[in-house]
Design a protein around this motif. Structure first.
Motif, PDB file in Angstrom:
ATOM      1  N   PRO A  36      37.326  40.734  34.750  1.00  0.00           N
ATOM      2  CA  PRO A  36      36.981  40.125  36.024  1.00  0.00           C
ATOM      3  C   PRO A  36      36.679  41.155  37.115  1.00  0.00           C
ATOM      4  CG  PRO A  36      38.952  39.141  35.092  1.00  0.00           C
ATOM      5  CD  PRO A  36      38.640  40.341  34.281  1.00  0.00           C
ATOM      6  N   ALA A  62      42.022  36.209  31.146  1.00  0.00           N
ATOM      7  CA  ALA A  62      40.660  36.396  31.661  1.00  0.00           C
ATOM      8  C   ALA A  62      39.696  35.412  31.017  1.00  0.00           C
ATOM      9  CB  ALA A  62      40.204  37.834  31.417  1.00  0.00           C
ATOM     10  N   ARG A 112      42.006  33.602  38.745  1.00  0.00           N
ATOM     11  CA  ARG A 112      40.943  34.600  38.651  1.00  0.00           C
ATOM     12  C   ARG A 112      41.091  35.647  39.750  1.00  0.00           C
ATOM     13  NH1 ARG A 112      37.665  30.176  37.407  1.00  0.00           N
ATOM     14  NH2 ARG A 112      36.783  30.024  39.517  1.00  0.00           N
ATOM     15  N   GLN A 133      40.786  29.116  39.728  1.00  0.00           N
ATOM     16  CA  GLN A 133      40.158  30.027  40.688  1.00  0.00           C
ATOM     17  C   GLN A 133      41.197  30.978  41.281  1.00  0.00           C
ATOM     18  OE1 GLN A 133      38.334  27.997  43.997  1.00  0.00           O
ATOM     19  NE2 GLN A 133      37.003  29.723  44.470  1.00  0.00           N
ATOM     20  N   ASN A 193      40.375  31.661  32.172  1.00  0.00           N
ATOM     21  CA  ASN A 193      40.142  31.350  33.582  1.00  0.00           C
ATOM     22  C   ASN A 193      38.753  31.735  34.070  1.00  0.00           C
ATOM     23  OD1 ASN A 193      42.825  30.285  34.714  1.00  0.00           O
ATOM     24  ND2 ASN A 193      43.419  32.021  33.432  1.00  0.00           N
ATOM     25  N   GLN A 194      37.853  32.042  33.146  1.00  0.00           N
ATOM     26  CA  GLN A 194      36.481  32.300  33.560  1.00  0.00           C
ATOM     27  C   GLN A 194      35.877  31.060  34.210  1.00  0.00           C
ATOM     28  OE1 GLN A 194      33.871  33.944  30.608  1.00  0.00           O
ATOM     29  NE2 GLN A 194      35.365  35.454  29.943  1.00  0.00           N
ATOM     30  N   GLU A 205      41.709  39.756  39.308  1.00  0.00           N
ATOM     31  CA  GLU A 205      40.826  40.777  39.885  1.00  0.00           C
ATOM     32  C   GLU A 205      41.608  41.920  40.533  1.00  0.00           C
ATOM     33  OE1 GLU A 205      38.294  38.636  42.515  1.00  0.00           O
ATOM     34  OE2 GLU A 205      37.122  37.723  40.901  1.00  0.00           O
TER      35      GLU A 205
END
Length: 603
Positions: free
Chosen positions: A29, A121, A98, A95, A124-125, A102
């Protein structure tokens, strides 16, 4: 994280929590400079943030999903919410996850933590899921909500009634069960407003299911006097009166509303055709389900062609066996022959169990040659409760747990004259060992994994491994007769044919009749079973049937790649350890792990 609640289902292994959508090409991410030196402080920071996130994901699961609370022996505070608002909450939660990912430097992670990061990862894309994905799922089919209701019923059975407050909570849960029925009615009404109707062919079984639940659920909810002994006579009376009102007005009344909304007017507007592609944006939704279930970035067209190629290949292998046996009829005639061949018809339940155990005993001496370690949990075979056999085609594997430390395959012993055991070997190697038992018990026993990982179940991995495991006895020489090997191929061709018909109906315009004719050409299953299966693929659980064969093919692809790359350095026991040791994961994450194993072995 997106938890597709509507895909809680009872399968051949257990009720599986099916996790979110994935893509084949793994992308972090966030990008971190690869030339920067990773310090111990970086590693500690990344590890702490990642493990905290995984724990938070697990806590969210426990807060929202009844099945997991029961599995963990926790009290059930509330039942699931089936509304669009809840679905949107799940998308917003993904969201937020994610955003937290990050902030984590994946280059500072290793071992199980790196795998956990990769899983999170993937799950939750942002795959473009939206309200369409909610509206184009038919929760009312015979394969969907009834299984969730069974879980809720189990929660009510487990609810303590040792005090008046316990009794009040029981009533609260019954009210929430009624809320679910109301939510289902509201969803069907919302689908009608959008011109979305369950196809006509699925309506008879759907109505029959809900009428059966309306008839049976009230008695299951009622509480016998023995459970209420801790309450005073007055408390018992008040509880029973309140419960009867809930049952009559909310439960039975709710079922009346649901059956009314899918009545004659609904049927008049329902399409004759099946499959997701017939609905606005349905093809896009189906493609997302394909990624969710296969955990790979494959198009429906590619899967369709792979299925046809696999069916042709397996057909040729089966034909070679018929030639070997001197059989001069057609493939269908040979299947009919096997169905009635007395050699493969068990006399009684004890005979069924004896035959399964014979295959188990065959493979046990070979396991050390193929596996570095084996799960500690024992395993066994038991008959299903006879009352449950009518509603279950085959049986299922139930993994070891605190209340039952043995992993059992529960088999179906009803209608034995119609149950050819020609494929019993393939079935038990899939269900027990080295299939589901090896994977599920090994994952559960790996206490180094966080709870999020111990309870992760991706269908492509779970069923892909079990199918791969059932193919291993071919090279082990354990399918000792041509008929036994043919039985293995019967199972293989059924799963390959599902690639063709699932994609055919949901993406490529196939009719239900075309799909049934195609399956009947290759499958040993009865006309009734094929009719039920094709309805499931096209109206209830699209793309779920793809995971079995796609996962199987991927594991074999990774093995052949490792064998070709490592040559003499390849060790089958090491490969199986890499695949099994840390449990379920998306296929692309497994591929990345195998690549790291290959690189380490080459160095």
């Amino acid at each position: 994280m997106k938890i597709h609640r509507h895909l809680f289902f009872v399968s051949a292994i257990l009720v599986s929590l099916l996790l979110g959508a994935c893509a084949q090409k793994q992308e972090s991410p966030v990008s971190f400079a690869t030339d920067a030196k990773i310090t111990n402080s970086d590693k500690l920071q990344a590890t702490k943030a990642l493990r905290t996130l995984a724990d938070d994901v697990w806590a969210d699961y426990l807060e929202h999903y009844t099945y997991l609370r029961l599995q963990e022996g926790l009290p059930v505070e509330r039942f699931e919410d089936w509304t669009l608002q809840e679905y949107r909450r799940e998308l917003r939660q993904a969201q937020r996850y994610r955003a937290r990912l990050e902030e984590i430097n994946s280059l500072a992670l290793s071992g199980d933590d790196l795998i956990t990061y990769e899983i999170l990862a993937f799950q939750n894309q942002d795959d473009g899921s939206n309200d369409d994905d909610y509206w184009l799922v038919f929760d009312i089919t015979a394969y969907q909500a009834p299984f969730a209701f069974q879980t809720n019923q189990q929660a009510l059975e487990a609810q303590s009634l040792a005090s008046d407050s316990d009794a009040q909570h029981y009533l609260t849960l019954v009210g929430e069960l009624a809320d679910i029925i109301d939510q289902l009615v509201a969803k069907v009404e919302g689908q009608i407003e959008r011109g979305i109707y369950l196809p006509k062919p699925a309506l008879p079984s759907t109505r029959l299911t809900w009428k059966g639940m309306q008839s049976g659920l009230p008695s299951a909810i009622r509480v016998d006097d023995k459970r209420l002994e801790a309450l005073s006579v007055e408390q018992q009376s008040q509880f029973n009166k309140a419960l009867e009102l809930l049952i009559e007005n909310r439960i039975v009344g709710g079922f009346d509303k649901l059956l009314a909304v899918i009545g004659e007017e609904y049927e008049a507007n329902a399409p004759e055709t099946v499959g997701l592609a017939q609905y606005p944006n349905g093809l896009a939704v189906y493609k997302r389900w394909v990624r969710t279930m296969t955990t790979l970035d494959l198009s429906p067209e590619e899967i369709h062609q792979r299925g046809k190629a696999a069916v042709e290949d397996i057909s040729q292998r089966m034909e070679a066996i018929r030639v070997q046996l001197g059989f001069e009829g057609t493939a269908q005639e040979f299947l009919l022959h096997l169905k009635i061949d007395p050699r493969f018809i068990a006399a009684d339940a004890a005979d069924v169990e004896k035959r399964y155990l014979e295959y188990v005993h065959r493979i046990e001496p070979k396991l050390g040659e193929y596996f570095k370690s084996q799960p500690k949990a024992p395993y066994g075979i038991k008959r299903l409760p006879p009352g449950a056999e009518a509603g279950m085609t085959y049986g299922y594997y139930d993994g070891p747990k605190a209340s039952q430390p043995v992993g059992y395959y529960y088999y179906n012993a009803s209608n034995l004259p119609e149950r050819s055991m020609v494929w019993a070997g393939s079935l038990i190697y899939h269900e027990l060992l080295p299939g589901h038992h090896f994977h599920i018990a090994t994952q559960d026993e790996n206490k180094a994994l966080q709870k999020f990982r111990q309870n992760s179940l991706d269908t492509a991995y779970t069923e892909g491994w079990a199918e791969y495991a059932a193919s291993l006895p071919i090279e082990m020489g354990l399918y000792e007769t041509p008929e036994e090997l043919y039985g293995r191929y019967i199972g293989e061709i059924f799963l390959a044919a599902r690639l063709v018909v699932d994609t055919g109906m949901n993406a490529l315009g196939w009719s239900l009749e075309e799909a049934r004719e195609y399956m009947a050409k290759y499958a040993i299953q009865s006309e009734t079973e094929i009719a039920s299966e094709t309805l499931r693929y096209s109206t209830s659980m699209p793309a779920q049937a793809l995971a079995y064969r796609i996962g199987y093919e991927k594991i074999w692809e990774l093995r052949r790649h490792a064998e070709a790359t490592l040559g003499d350095k390849f060790d089958i026991r090491d490969f199986h350890h890499i695949v099994l040791s840390d449990g379920s994961k998306p296929m692309a994450v497994l591929e990345a792990k195998v690549e790291r194993y290959i690189a380490a072995e080459r160095d």
